[in-house]
Design a protein around this motif. Structure first.
Motif, PDB file in Angstrom:
ATOM      1  N   ASN A  86      -1.557 -19.733  68.437  1.00 42.23           N
ATOM      2  CA  ASN A  86      -2.955 -19.273  68.328  1.00 42.23           C
ATOM      3  C   ASN A  86      -3.465 -19.509  66.915  1.00 42.23           C
ATOM      4  O   ASN A  86      -4.579 -20.001  66.709  1.00 42.23           O
ATOM      5  CB  ASN A  86      -3.053 -17.762  68.613  1.00 42.23           C
ATOM      6  N   MET A  87      -2.655 -19.143  65.925  1.00 44.79           N
ATOM      7  CA  MET A  87      -3.115 -19.269  64.543  1.00 44.79           C
ATOM      8  C   MET A  87      -3.252 -20.724  64.125  1.00 44.79           C
ATOM      9  O   MET A  87      -4.163 -21.072  63.381  1.00 44.79           O
ATOM     10  CB  MET A  87      -2.180 -18.508  63.583  1.00 44.79           C
ATOM     11  N   THR A  88      -2.364 -21.580  64.613  1.00 43.14           N
ATOM     12  CA  THR A  88      -2.484 -23.006  64.288  1.00 43.14           C
ATOM     13  C   THR A  88      -3.814 -23.530  64.819  1.00 43.14           C
ATOM     14  O   THR A  88      -4.542 -24.241  64.116  1.00 43.14           O
ATOM     15  CB  THR A  88      -1.310 -23.797  64.912  1.00 43.14           C
ATOM     16  N   ALA A  89      -4.143 -23.165  66.055  1.00 44.36           N
ATOM     17  CA  ALA A  89      -5.400 -23.639  66.647  1.00 44.36           C
ATOM     18  C   ALA A  89      -6.604 -23.078  65.880  1.00 44.36           C
ATOM     19  O   ALA A  89      -7.561 -23.796  65.593  1.00 44.36           O
ATOM     20  CB  ALA A  89      -5.474 -23.223  68.121  1.00 44.36           C
ATOM     21  N   LEU A  90      -6.529 -21.801  65.523  1.00 43.81           N
ATOM     22  CA  LEU A  90      -7.688 -21.157  64.885  1.00 43.81           C
ATOM     23  C   LEU A  90      -7.905 -21.598  63.448  1.00 43.81           C
ATOM     24  O   LEU A  90      -9.038 -21.644  62.963  1.00 43.81           O
ATOM     25  CB  LEU A  90      -7.530 -19.627  64.938  1.00 43.81           C
ATOM     26  N   LYS A  91      -6.797 -21.917  62.753  1.00 43.05           N
ATOM     27  CA  LYS A  91      -6.916 -22.251  61.321  1.00 43.05           C
ATOM     28  C   LYS A  91      -7.521 -23.629  61.076  1.00 43.05           C
ATOM     29  O   LYS A  91      -7.954 -23.920  59.971  1.00 43.05           O
ATOM     30  CB  LYS A  91      -5.522 -22.226  60.683  1.00 43.05           C
ATOM     31  N   LYS A  92      -7.539 -24.473  62.112  1.00 47.90           N
ATOM     32  CA  LYS A  92      -8.019 -25.853  61.953  1.00 47.90           C
ATOM     33  C   LYS A  92      -9.479 -25.861  61.519  1.00 47.90           C
ATOM     34  O   LYS A  92     -10.343 -25.349  62.249  1.00 47.90           O
ATOM     35  CB  LYS A  92      -7.885 -26.589  63.286  1.00 47.90           C
ATOM     36  N   ASN A  93      -9.751 -26.388  60.352  1.00 46.99           N
ATOM     37  CA  ASN A  93     -11.119 -26.504  59.830  1.00 46.99           C
ATOM     38  C   ASN A  93     -11.841 -25.167  59.759  1.00 46.99           C
ATOM     39  O   ASN A  93     -13.054 -25.105  59.929  1.00 46.99           O
ATOM     40  CB  ASN A  93     -11.981 -27.459  60.675  1.00 46.99           C
ATOM     41  N   ALA A  94     -11.107 -24.090  59.550  1.00 53.28           N
ATOM     42  CA  ALA A  94     -11.748 -22.768  59.555  1.00 53.28           C
ATOM     43  C   ALA A  94     -11.276 -21.906  58.391  1.00 53.28           C
ATOM     44  O   ALA A  94     -10.189 -22.116  57.847  1.00 53.28           O
ATOM     45  CB  ALA A  94     -11.428 -22.061  60.865  1.00 53.28           C
ATOM     46  N   LYS A  95     -12.123 -20.945  58.040  1.00 53.56           N
ATOM     47  CA  LYS A  95     -11.735 -19.915  57.081  1.00 53.56           C
ATOM     48  C   LYS A  95     -11.331 -18.692  57.901  1.00 53.56           C
ATOM     49  O   LYS A  95     -12.115 -18.222  58.743  1.00 53.56           O
ATOM     50  CB  LYS A  95     -12.928 -19.531  56.193  1.00 53.56           C
ATOM     51  N   VAL A  96     -10.131 -18.183  57.652  1.00 53.12           N
ATOM     52  CA  VAL A  96      -9.666 -17.013  58.407  1.00 53.12           C
ATOM     53  C   VAL A  96      -9.781 -15.773  57.518  1.00 53.12           C
ATOM     54  O   VAL A  96      -9.308 -15.769  56.375  1.00 53.12           O
ATOM     55  CB  VAL A  96      -8.209 -17.203  58.888  1.00 53.12           C
ATOM     56  N   ILE A  97     -10.413 -14.745  58.045  1.00 56.58           N
ATOM     57  CA  ILE A  97     -10.651 -13.512  57.283  1.00 56.58           C
ATOM     58  C   ILE A  97     -10.041 -12.324  58.009  1.00 56.58           C
ATOM     59  O   ILE A  97     -10.283 -12.136  59.206  1.00 56.58           O
ATOM     60  CB  ILE A  97     -12.173 -13.294  57.092  1.00 56.58           C
ATOM     61  N   TRP A  98      -9.276 -11.530  57.296  1.00 58.55           N
ATOM     62  CA  TRP A  98      -8.659 -10.308  57.859  1.00 58.55           C
ATOM     63  C   TRP A  98      -9.543  -9.109  57.523  1.00 58.55           C
ATOM     64  O   TRP A  98      -9.764  -8.816  56.341  1.00 58.55           O
ATOM     65  CB  TRP A  98      -7.277 -10.150  57.240  1.00 58.55           C
ATOM     66  N   LEU A  99     -10.052  -8.457  58.554  1.00 55.01           N
ATOM     67  CA  LEU A  99     -10.780  -7.201  58.347  1.00 55.01           C
ATOM     68  C   LEU A  99      -9.734  -6.096  58.391  1.00 55.01           C
ATOM     69  O   LEU A  99      -9.194  -5.780  59.451  1.00 55.01           O
ATOM     70  CB  LEU A  99     -11.844  -6.991  59.432  1.00 55.01           C
ATOM     71  N   LYS A 100      -9.457  -5.524  57.240  1.00 48.59           N
ATOM     72  CA  LYS A 100      -8.328  -4.593  57.118  1.00 48.59           C
ATOM     73  C   LYS A 100      -8.791  -3.137  57.189  1.00 48.59           C
ATOM     74  O   LYS A 100      -9.712  -2.748  56.461  1.00 48.59           O
ATOM     75  CB  LYS A 100      -7.626  -4.858  55.783  1.00 48.59           C
ATOM     76  N   VAL A 101      -8.166  -2.378  58.072  1.00 47.86           N
ATOM     77  CA  VAL A 101      -8.488  -0.950  58.195  1.00 47.86           C
ATOM     78  C   VAL A 101      -7.193  -0.132  58.184  1.00 47.86           C
ATOM     79  O   VAL A 101      -6.121  -0.651  58.451  1.00 47.86           O
ATOM     80  CB  VAL A 101      -9.259  -0.632  59.512  1.00 47.86           C
ATOM     81  N   SER A 102      -7.359   1.156  57.903  1.00 45.70           N
ATOM     82  CA  SER A 102      -6.194   2.052  57.897  1.00 45.70           C
ATOM     83  C   SER A 102      -5.967   2.595  59.312  1.00 45.70           C
ATOM     84  O   SER A 102      -6.895   2.627  60.135  1.00 45.70           O
ATOM     85  CB  SER A 102      -6.450   3.215  56.942  1.00 45.70           C
ATOM     86  N   PRO A 103      -4.754   3.074  59.597  1.00 53.29           N
ATOM     87  CA  PRO A 103      -4.488   3.667  60.912  1.00 53.29           C
ATOM     88  C   PRO A 103      -5.420   4.846  61.198  1.00 53.29           C
ATOM     89  O   PRO A 103      -5.862   5.036  62.334  1.00 53.29           O
ATOM     90  CB  PRO A 103      -3.032   4.142  60.797  1.00 53.29           C
ATOM     91  N   GLU A 104      -5.746   5.608  60.174  1.00 55.48           N
ATOM     92  CA  GLU A 104      -6.617   6.776  60.359  1.00 55.48           C
ATOM     93  C   GLU A 104      -8.012   6.343  60.821  1.00 55.48           C
ATOM     94  O   GLU A 104      -8.632   6.998  61.667  1.00 55.48           O
ATOM     95  CB  GLU A 104      -6.723   7.585  59.045  1.00 55.48           C
ATOM     96  N   THR A 105      -8.502   5.248  60.254  1.00 52.99           N
ATOM     97  CA  THR A 105      -9.814   4.727  60.665  1.00 52.99           C
ATOM     98  C   THR A 105      -9.768   4.278  62.121  1.00 52.99           C
ATOM     99  O   THR A 105     -10.687   4.553  62.894  1.00 52.99           O
ATOM    100  CB  THR A 105     -10.233   3.538  59.764  1.00 52.99           C
ATOM    101  N   PHE A 144      -8.522 -14.831  53.360  1.00 54.21           N
ATOM    102  CA  PHE A 144      -9.241 -13.757  52.671  1.00 54.21           C
ATOM    103  C   PHE A 144      -8.995 -12.434  53.387  1.00 54.21           C
ATOM    104  O   PHE A 144      -8.866 -12.408  54.619  1.00 54.21           O
ATOM    105  CB  PHE A 144     -10.755 -14.010  52.685  1.00 54.21           C
ATOM    106  N   THR A 145      -8.981 -11.361  52.613  1.00 53.70           N
ATOM    107  CA  THR A 145      -8.854 -10.015  53.186  1.00 53.70           C
ATOM    108  C   THR A 145     -10.053  -9.184  52.747  1.00 53.70           C
ATOM    109  O   THR A 145     -10.402  -9.176  51.570  1.00 53.70           O
ATOM    110  CB  THR A 145      -7.555  -9.338  52.697  1.00 53.70           C
ATOM    111  N   VAL A 146     -10.686  -8.524  53.713  1.00 50.47           N
ATOM    112  CA  VAL A 146     -11.840  -7.690  53.394  1.00 50.47           C
ATOM    113  C   VAL A 146     -11.540  -6.268  53.855  1.00 50.47           C
ATOM    114  O   VAL A 146     -11.145  -6.051  54.999  1.00 50.47           O
ATOM    115  CB  VAL A 146     -13.110  -8.231  54.109  1.00 50.47           C
ATOM    116  N   ASP A 147     -11.735  -5.314  52.954  1.00 46.57           N
ATOM    117  CA  ASP A 147     -11.534  -3.909  53.297  1.00 46.57           C
ATOM    118  C   ASP A 147     -12.665  -3.484  54.242  1.00 46.57           C
ATOM    119  O   ASP A 147     -13.838  -3.552  53.880  1.00 46.57           O
ATOM    120  CB  ASP A 147     -11.574  -3.094  51.995  1.00 46.57           C
ATOM    121  N   ALA A 148     -12.283  -3.094  55.457  1.00 41.61           N
ATOM    122  CA  ALA A 148     -13.309  -2.782  56.468  1.00 41.61           C
ATOM    123  C   ALA A 148     -13.246  -1.311  56.882  1.00 41.61           C
ATOM    124  O   ALA A 148     -13.652  -0.941  57.975  1.00 41.61           O
ATOM    125  CB  ALA A 148     -13.112  -3.691  57.686  1.00 41.61           C
TER     126      ALA A 148
END
Ligand code: S3P
Length: 163
Positions: A86-105, A144-148
């Motif tokens: 899945n990640m190989t397919a998605l990473k092709k010509n793309a910017k991958v961004i992780w929206l990071k949240v805590s378990p409590e959120t 990239f990782t973004v605090d969400a």
């Protein structure tokens, strides 16, 4: 331009993805939406009736369909990055961004556990923490990782645009 949003359940991938795509004037694809439309069943139905492995196979087909587009924002289901293909397919010509949240959120936002069969209703916070730990490495593949945790979806879109 192609942007892929990954992250745990309730990190805002669908909402942020929709807003981001609007702002960039490119299409939005949501792997959960694609597979629900194609199968004619809800995710909870598929997982409880056919099991998680059957769900992951449908999810993989939806990922490949979304990844085939040349441009767009792709919002992924929380388990998508667990599959290397899945990640190989998605990473092709793309910017991958992780929206990071805590378990409590996640717990605060999850609401009705019936629609989220992968959270154990008897011990929700512990089951969220466990799954999140198991997935940390998969999510860390993002460029990239973004605090969400606490920003509004619009504020998260603005953060992504700055990246
Ligand atoms: C899952 C997350 C869900 C959905 C399914 C499995 C997961 O998507 O794909 O319930 O494994 O984390 P969201 O992340 O959009 O809630």
């Amino acid at each position: 331009m192609k942007i892929v949003l990954i992250g745990f359940m309730c990190s805002g991938k669908s909402k942020v993805g929709r807003l981001l795509a609007e702002k960039l004037n490119i299409p939005h694809f949501d792997t959960d939406e694609i597979l629900v439309k194609k199968s004619g069943h809800s995710i909870a139905e598929i997982i409880t009736r056919d099991g998680e492995a059957a769900f992951r196979a449908l999810e993989k087909a939806a990922v490949n369909e979304a990844a085939a587009h040349a441009a767009g924002v792709i919002s992924t289901g929380g388990g998508v990055p667990l599959d290397a293909g899945n990640m190989t397919a998605l990473k092709k010509n793309a910017k991958v961004i992780w929206l990071k949240v805590s378990p409590e959120t996640v717990l605060k936002r999850a609401g009705n556990f019936k629609s989220r069969p992968l959270i154990d209703p008897a011990n929700p916070l512990e089951s969220i923490k466990k799954r999140m730990e198991e997935r940390a490495q998969a999510y860390a593949q993002a460029e990239f990782t973004v605090d969400a945790d606490s920003d509004s979806p619009q504020a998260i879109v603005d953060k992504i645009l700055k990246l």
